[in-house]
Design a protein around this motif. Structure first.
Motif, PDB file in Angstrom:
ATOM      1  N   ASP A   1       0.834  -1.189   0.000  1.00 23.55           N
ATOM      2  CA  ASP A   1       0.000   0.000   0.000  1.00 23.55           C
ATOM      3  C   ASP A   1       0.876   1.249   0.000  1.00 23.55           C
ATOM      4  OD1 ASP A   1       1.014   0.023   2.568  1.00 23.55           O
ATOM      5  OD2 ASP A   1      -0.892  -0.449   3.539  1.00 23.55           O
ATOM      6  N   ARG A   2       0.230   2.395   0.066  1.00 23.35           N
ATOM      7  CA  ARG A   2       0.951   3.666   0.014  1.00 23.35           C
ATOM      8  C   ARG A   2       1.918   3.819   1.185  1.00 23.35           C
ATOM      9  NH1 ARG A   2      -0.518   8.446  -2.776  1.00 23.35           N
ATOM     10  NH2 ARG A   2       0.467  10.350  -1.982  1.00 23.35           N
ATOM     11  N   GLU A   3       1.501   3.359   2.358  1.00 19.74           N
ATOM     12  CA  GLU A   3       2.367   3.473   3.533  1.00 19.74           C
ATOM     13  C   GLU A   3       3.672   2.698   3.344  1.00 19.74           C
ATOM     14  OE1 GLU A   3       2.277   2.641   8.372  1.00 19.74           O
ATOM     15  OE2 GLU A   3       0.516   2.210   7.140  1.00 19.74           O
TER      16      GLU A   3
ATOM     17  N   LEU B   1       9.592   2.525   1.790  1.00 17.50           N
ATOM     18  CA  LEU B   1      10.640   2.010   0.922  1.00 17.50           C
ATOM     19  C   LEU B   1      11.286   3.112   0.087  1.00 17.50           C
ATOM     20  CD1 LEU B   1       8.969  -1.307  -0.339  1.00 17.50           C
ATOM     21  CD2 LEU B   1      10.478  -0.973   1.629  1.00 17.50           C
ATOM     22  N   GLU B   2      10.455   3.985  -0.484  1.00 17.10           N
ATOM     23  CA  GLU B   2      11.003   5.048  -1.329  1.00 17.10           C
ATOM     24  C   GLU B   2      11.812   6.049  -0.513  1.00 17.10           C
ATOM     25  OE1 GLU B   2      10.820   4.996  -4.767  1.00 17.10           O
ATOM     26  OE2 GLU B   2       9.996   3.012  -4.298  1.00 17.10           O
ATOM     27  N   ARG B   3      11.380   6.344   0.703  1.00 17.60           N
ATOM     28  CA  ARG B   3      12.159   7.246   1.544  1.00 17.60           C
ATOM     29  C   ARG B   3      13.492   6.614   1.926  1.00 17.60           C
ATOM     30  NH1 ARG B   3      10.995  11.835   3.937  1.00 17.60           N
ATOM     31  NH2 ARG B   3      10.331  12.174   1.786  1.00 17.60           N
ATOM     32  N   THR B   4      13.490   5.314   2.196  1.00 19.88           N
ATOM     33  CA  THR B   4      14.733   4.637   2.534  1.00 19.88           C
ATOM     34  C   THR B   4      15.712   4.673   1.369  1.00 19.88           C
ATOM     35  OG1 THR B   4      13.575   3.149   4.057  1.00 19.88           O
ATOM     36  CG2 THR B   4      15.754   2.468   3.309  1.00 19.88           C
TER      37      THR B   4
ATOM     38  N   LEU C   1       2.019   3.803  -6.407  1.00 19.45           N
ATOM     39  CA  LEU C   1       1.127   4.186  -5.312  1.00 19.45           C
ATOM     40  C   LEU C   1       1.014   5.703  -5.169  1.00 19.45           C
ATOM     41  CD1 LEU C   1      -0.142   1.790  -3.788  1.00 19.45           C
ATOM     42  CD2 LEU C   1       2.140   1.191  -4.606  1.00 19.45           C
ATOM     43  N   THR C   2       1.629   6.429  -6.089  1.00 18.31           N
ATOM     44  CA  THR C   2       1.562   7.877  -6.041  1.00 18.31           C
ATOM     45  C   THR C   2       0.209   8.369  -6.542  1.00 18.31           C
ATOM     46  OG1 THR C   2       2.764   9.900  -6.625  1.00 18.31           O
ATOM     47  CG2 THR C   2       2.439   8.285  -8.364  1.00 18.31           C
ATOM     48  N   ASP C   3      -0.013   9.677  -6.439  1.00 20.02           N
ATOM     49  CA  ASP C   3      -1.248  10.280  -6.920  1.00 20.02           C
ATOM     50  C   ASP C   3      -1.350  10.139  -8.433  1.00 20.02           C
ATOM     51  OD1 ASP C   3      -3.621  12.046  -6.635  1.00 20.02           O
ATOM     52  OD2 ASP C   3      -2.371  13.409  -7.808  1.00 20.02           O
ATOM     53  N   ALA C   4      -2.490   9.675  -8.925  1.00 21.42           N
ATOM     54  CA  ALA C   4      -2.658   9.429 -10.356  1.00 21.42           C
ATOM     55  C   ALA C   4      -2.506  10.701 -11.182  1.00 21.42           C
ATOM     56  CB  ALA C   4      -4.021   8.796 -10.629  1.00 21.42           C
TER      57      ALA C   4
END
Length: 271
Positions: A5-7, A12-15, A93-96
């Motif tokens: 999910d987005r969380e 993961l992306e921040r890491t 999972l980003t904003d469309a």
């Protein structure tokens, strides 16, 4: 359960952004003339490490805050100032609305990556498949050159230009904050390398390379086991890695307990 999910994607992306920022900081300290730097814009990290490096790009665009035209103006100006191309690694999972915005600004997709995850257990059972003649360790002071040259030797068949490029990258990443360069040795001789980056409770596995004569001896399996155990000791609960969709690297990861969390797309600005 870990849900895709987005969380999870934010974590993961921040890491990965933090690991790349640490690489940029290492480059800036060791080779200040390049002008390596990174900035944060609307929750996304924009990173520059030289125009020929694979690092210049963003992570987390549109994932923490909605990206706007002004957001992209700021990021594009950052890369333009460095005479670097503009790339964005974008989570599904980003904003469309971001996809429409990128299309309107002449971005095109150019690459995809399987972002893979697995849980890290506090206590991992012994792996009976390990070659007991292979030992692993985090390199010590003064061994950055050994690690880098071992990594490069595993890429020797890819051409001298790439080897020189990888040698340079190896020296930088072994000195990066949050990074732990691992070696696998067979009878005292280095045969495989692997990087581990630890930020908060997430570990990133990267930097896999094995010298030609050391292949099929279990070096990478030993490094995977050692890095996961080390990460658990550091308080990590999730391991992540990236692979080309459908590649041998992805299959190897899935064999060892990883699963695809989502497929990320890299977008390039064409203007």
């Amino acid at each position: 359960m870990m849900y895709s999910d987005r969380e999870l994607s934010q974590k993961l992306e921040r890491t990965e952004a933090l690991a790349n920022a640490a690489f940029v900081e290492s480059r800036a300290a060791l080779v200040p003339d390049i002008g390596a730097e990174w900035i944060e814009v609307a929750g996304a990290y924009a990173l520059f490490d030289g125009p020929s490096s694979p690092v210049p790009q963003t992570f987390g665009l549109g994932l923490f805050e909605a990206a706007t035209g002004e957001t992209l103006d700021t990021i594009e100006a950052f890369f333009r100032r460095h005479n670097a191309p503009v790339f964005h690694e974008v989570s599904p999972l980003t904003d469309a609305g971001l996809l429409r915005l990128l299309g309107d600004r002449s971005y095109l997709p150019c690459e995809q990556t399987s972002v893979m995850v697995r849980k890290i257990e506090n206590e991992m059972p012994p792996n009976p498949k390990l070659n007991r003649d292979v030992t692993t360790r985090v390199i010590g002071p003064g061994e950055s050159e050994l690690w880098a040259r071992t990594a490069v030797a595993g890429w020797a068949t890819e051409g001298e230009g790439l080897a020189a490029f990888m040698l340079d990258l190896g020296r930088i990443c072994t000195n990066a904050r949050g990074g732990f360069p691992f070696l696998a040795e067979l009878n005292g001789r280095a045969i495989s390398t692997g990087m581990l980056y630890v930020f908060n409770d997430v570990a990133i596995l990267a930097g896999a390379s094995t010298v030609t004569e050391g292949r099929r001896r279990g070096g990478q399996l030993a490094l995977l086991d050692a890095r996961l155990r080390f990460a658990a000791e550091q308080g990590c609960r999730i391991a992540m890695m990236g692979a080309s969709p459908g590649s041998q690297s992805q299959r190897n990861a899935e064999t060892n307990g990883f699963r695809v969390a989502y497929t990320r797309t890299k977008w390039q600005l064409h203007s």
